[in-house]
Scaffold this active site. Structure first.
Site, PDB file in Angstrom:
ATOM      1  N   GLU A  36      50.005  44.791  37.663  1.00  0.00           N
ATOM      2  CA  GLU A  36      50.550  45.154  37.209  1.00  0.00           C
ATOM      3  C   GLU A  36      51.649  45.764  35.971  1.00  0.00           C
ATOM      4  O   GLU A  36      52.640  46.704  35.970  1.00  0.00           O
ATOM      5  CB  GLU A  36      51.714  43.401  37.114  1.00  0.00           C
ATOM      6  CG  GLU A  36      51.084  43.109  37.980  1.00  0.00           C
ATOM      7  CD  GLU A  36      50.138  41.912  37.816  1.00  0.00           C
ATOM      8  OE1 GLU A  36      48.901  41.995  37.449  1.00  0.00           O
ATOM      9  OE2 GLU A  36      49.891  40.964  38.639  1.00  0.00           O
TER      10      GLU A  36
ATOM     11  N   TRP B 202      12.475  52.420  59.427  1.00  0.00           N
ATOM     12  CA  TRP B 202      13.552  52.033  58.914  1.00  0.00           C
ATOM     13  C   TRP B 202      14.101  51.390  60.478  1.00  0.00           C
ATOM     14  O   TRP B 202      13.521  51.471  61.532  1.00  0.00           O
ATOM     15  CB  TRP B 202      14.350  52.973  58.860  1.00  0.00           C
ATOM     16  CG  TRP B 202      14.162  53.237  57.567  1.00  0.00           C
ATOM     17  CD1 TRP B 202      13.797  54.875  57.189  1.00  0.00           C
ATOM     18  CD2 TRP B 202      14.419  53.574  56.074  1.00  0.00           C
ATOM     19  NE1 TRP B 202      13.465  55.372  55.929  1.00  0.00           N
ATOM     20  CE2 TRP B 202      14.159  53.725  55.056  1.00  0.00           C
ATOM     21  CE3 TRP B 202      15.057  51.821  56.233  1.00  0.00           C
ATOM     22  CZ2 TRP B 202      13.836  53.783  53.826  1.00  0.00           C
ATOM     23  CZ3 TRP B 202      15.247  51.695  54.581  1.00  0.00           C
ATOM     24  CH2 TRP B 202      14.285  52.581  53.479  1.00  0.00           C
TER      25      TRP B 202
ATOM     26  N   ASP C 292       7.959  47.275  49.352  1.00  0.00           N
ATOM     27  CA  ASP C 292       9.265  48.951  49.585  1.00  0.00           C
ATOM     28  C   ASP C 292       9.245  49.001  48.418  1.00  0.00           C
ATOM     29  O   ASP C 292       9.493  50.425  48.719  1.00  0.00           O
ATOM     30  CB  ASP C 292       9.945  48.483  50.088  1.00  0.00           C
ATOM     31  CG  ASP C 292      10.237  47.464  51.677  1.00  0.00           C
ATOM     32  OD1 ASP C 292       8.676  47.328  52.012  1.00  0.00           O
ATOM     33  OD2 ASP C 292      10.685  46.947  51.956  1.00  0.00           O
TER      34      ASP C 292
HETATM   35  C1  AOF Z   1      43.243  40.911  36.404  1.00  0.00           C
HETATM   36  N1  AOF Z   1      43.137  41.700  37.035  1.00  0.00           N
HETATM   37  O1  AOF Z   1      44.940  42.536  38.226  1.00  0.00           O
HETATM   38  C2  AOF Z   1      44.846  40.943  37.957  1.00  0.00           C
HETATM   39  C3  AOF Z   1      44.794  39.693  37.363  1.00  0.00           C
HETATM   40  O2  AOF Z   1      40.788  37.277  31.183  1.00  0.00           O
HETATM   41  P1  AOF Z   1      42.473  38.046  31.856  1.00  0.00           P
HETATM   42  O3  AOF Z   1      43.345  38.679  30.855  1.00  0.00           O
HETATM   43  O4  AOF Z   1      41.609  39.903  32.299  1.00  0.00           O
HETATM   44  O5  AOF Z   1      42.918  37.290  33.753  1.00  0.00           O
HETATM   45  C4  AOF Z   1      41.998  37.115  34.175  1.00  0.00           C
HETATM   46  C5  AOF Z   1      42.806  36.550  35.269  1.00  0.00           C
HETATM   47  O6  AOF Z   1      43.740  37.329  35.387  1.00  0.00           O
HETATM   48  C6  AOF Z   1      41.964  36.954  36.936  1.00  0.00           C
HETATM   49  O7  AOF Z   1      40.244  35.520  36.480  1.00  0.00           O
HETATM   50  C7  AOF Z   1      43.595  36.339  37.412  1.00  0.00           C
HETATM   51  O8  AOF Z   1      43.574  34.973  37.447  1.00  0.00           O
HETATM   52  C8  AOF Z   1      44.560  37.244  36.404  1.00  0.00           C
HETATM   53  N2  AOF Z   1      45.044  38.301  37.216  1.00  0.00           N
HETATM   54  N3  AOF Z   1      43.221  39.619  36.443  1.00  0.00           N
HETATM   55  O9  AOF Z   1      41.703  40.774  36.038  1.00  0.00           O
HETATM   56  C9  AOF Z   1      44.898  41.476  37.283  1.00  0.00           C
HETATM   57  N4  AOF Z   1      46.670  40.292  38.132  1.00  0.00           N
HETATM   58 ZN    ZN Z   2      47.440  39.399  34.321  1.00  0.00          ZN
END
Ligand code: AOF
Ligand code: ZN
Length: 354
Positions: free
Chosen positions: A54, A175, A205
């Site tokens: 955002e 493969w 492998d």
């Molecule tokens: C993200 N990227 O674009 C959005 C998220 O630790 P933070 O502040 O990065 O928060 C992570 C949380 O924020 C994630 O688990 C989700 O709930 C919310 N949204 N997170 O990493 C994003 N919009």
């Molecule tokens: Zn956010």
């Protein structure tokens, strides 16, 4: 829901995918800002811990000289309401004066889970939820499982002959599928934080277990080595390619053998191994070792079954531990898609059909 809303949300979903592999264990998120029918800003979450989608979209619009006041934001996940590594996006959206926010799905993160939507509505923003929700849920199936259970999302990948073998009786398997199928496996590796195999695969492998696509982060390599056979081989100076990059973790009855070689934990039970990986912050595991697949069958969230145009007649089968007698009392899969990849094809399935 208008087709216009769907069109912009589809774009936001496409943008979100640029973060694949880089944002784990956080979600892939994309955002599009529209004003007077025109796109004025786009953004996505690029890397774990960095700015949220955002914010990147708002900053993109502003850097091009646009005013986001009264605009509409399309975002694939509910804007967050909490302080994590980043400040709350819902607050920023309110401050910037957006008029309408269209959200694909609510954030399953218990720290957010509706609070972001509520906050924005209270501030007078028109919020709509559920546009292309199924696509958004599918995009973030790994995040949804991990954030709600703290257990990693488990995918089982197998390369099978048309008669269902993963290797000949002597263990030869390179493969079964062709080039295009193997390229697809690289894409699967990008999506998952960890790749898991058994010691037998490492010894036979000498796989790299890395992701060789352009723009792909290092993988965590997980090896199940009950008796510590790989440690023994390392001590006799065998070079294993999986040590060339990324973190390597062993699960074994003999962790002391791995001192000075790699991280090792004294766990061998599949459920406990997964729990430990979850604790270590690993949100997804791609099980590539055919011989260990059956042990993890009851934990599988998704199957990627690659079939190559070969018949072995005899050989090693992946799910012999099932020991099925009655054809009507068996685990069922729900086929999600079938994709042709050159001379091979990929069946993607989820557990529990019928
Ligand atoms: C993200 N990227 O674009 C959005 C998220 O630790 P933070 O502040 O990065 O928060 C992570 C949380 O924020 C994630 O688990 C989700 O709930 C919310 N949204 N997170 O990493 C994003 N919009
Ligand atoms: Zn956010």
């Amino acid at each position: 829901m208008s087709s216009e809303d769907e069109r912009f949300m589809r774009l936001a979903l496409e943008l979100a995918k640029h973060g694949e592999g880089w944002v784990n264990p956080n979600p892939m998120v994309g955002a599009v800002i529209v004003k007077d029918g025109k796109i004025i800003g786009v953004g996505w979450h690029r890397r774990f811990g960095e700015k949220h989608a955002e914010i990147n979209a708002i900053e993109d619009a502003k850097s091009k000289g646009h005013d986001v006041r009264d605009a509409t934001m399309y975002v694939t996940l509910e804007p967050c309401s909490h302080w994590g590594k980043q400040p709350p996006c819902a607050d920023r959206i309110i401050r910037e004066g957006l008029r309408r926010v269209v959200v694909a799905m609510m954030d399953p993160n218990p720290l957010v889970s509706g609070r972001g939507i509520e906050k924005m509505r209270k501030a007078g923003i028109e919020v709509e939820v559920g546009v292309l929700e199924d696509d958004a849920r599918r995009l973030n199936e790994i995040f949804i499982k991990y954030v709600t259970t703290k257990m990693p999302f488990v995918s089982i990948k197998l390369a099978l002959t048309l008669d269902g073998f993963i290797a000949t009786e002597t263990g030869s398997s390179q493969w079964i599928t062709g080039e295009r199928a193997r390229l697809k496996v690289q894409e699967l590796r990008r999506r998952h934080m960890a790749i898991m195999v058994g010691a037998g695969t490492v010894l036979a492998d000498n796989p790299r277990l890395n992701c060789r696509l352009e723009n792909c982060p290092e993988k965590v390599k997980v090896v199940l080595d009950r008796s510590g056979r790989v440690a023994g081989a390392v001590k006799s100076w065998k070079k294993f390619r999986l040590f060339e990059d990324g973190r390597v973790i062993f699960f074994t009855e003999r962790p002391e053998l791995f001192e000075g070689i790699a991280e090792a934990y004294p766990i061998t039970e599949p459920g406990e191994i997964l729990r430990k990986l979850g604790e270590l912050g690993i949100d997804s595991v791609l099980i590539e070792g055919g011989r260990i697949a059956c042990q993890f069958l009851s934990y599988a969230d998704k199957f990627y079954l690659f079939y190559g145009p070969k018949l072995f007649g005899r050989g090693i089968k992946p799910f012999e531990c099932l020991n099925v007698e009655n054809a009507n009392e068996v685990p069922l899969l729900r086929i999600d898609s079938i994709e042709r990849l050159g001379e091979s094809f990929l069946v993607t399935a989820y557990p529990g059909g019928g």
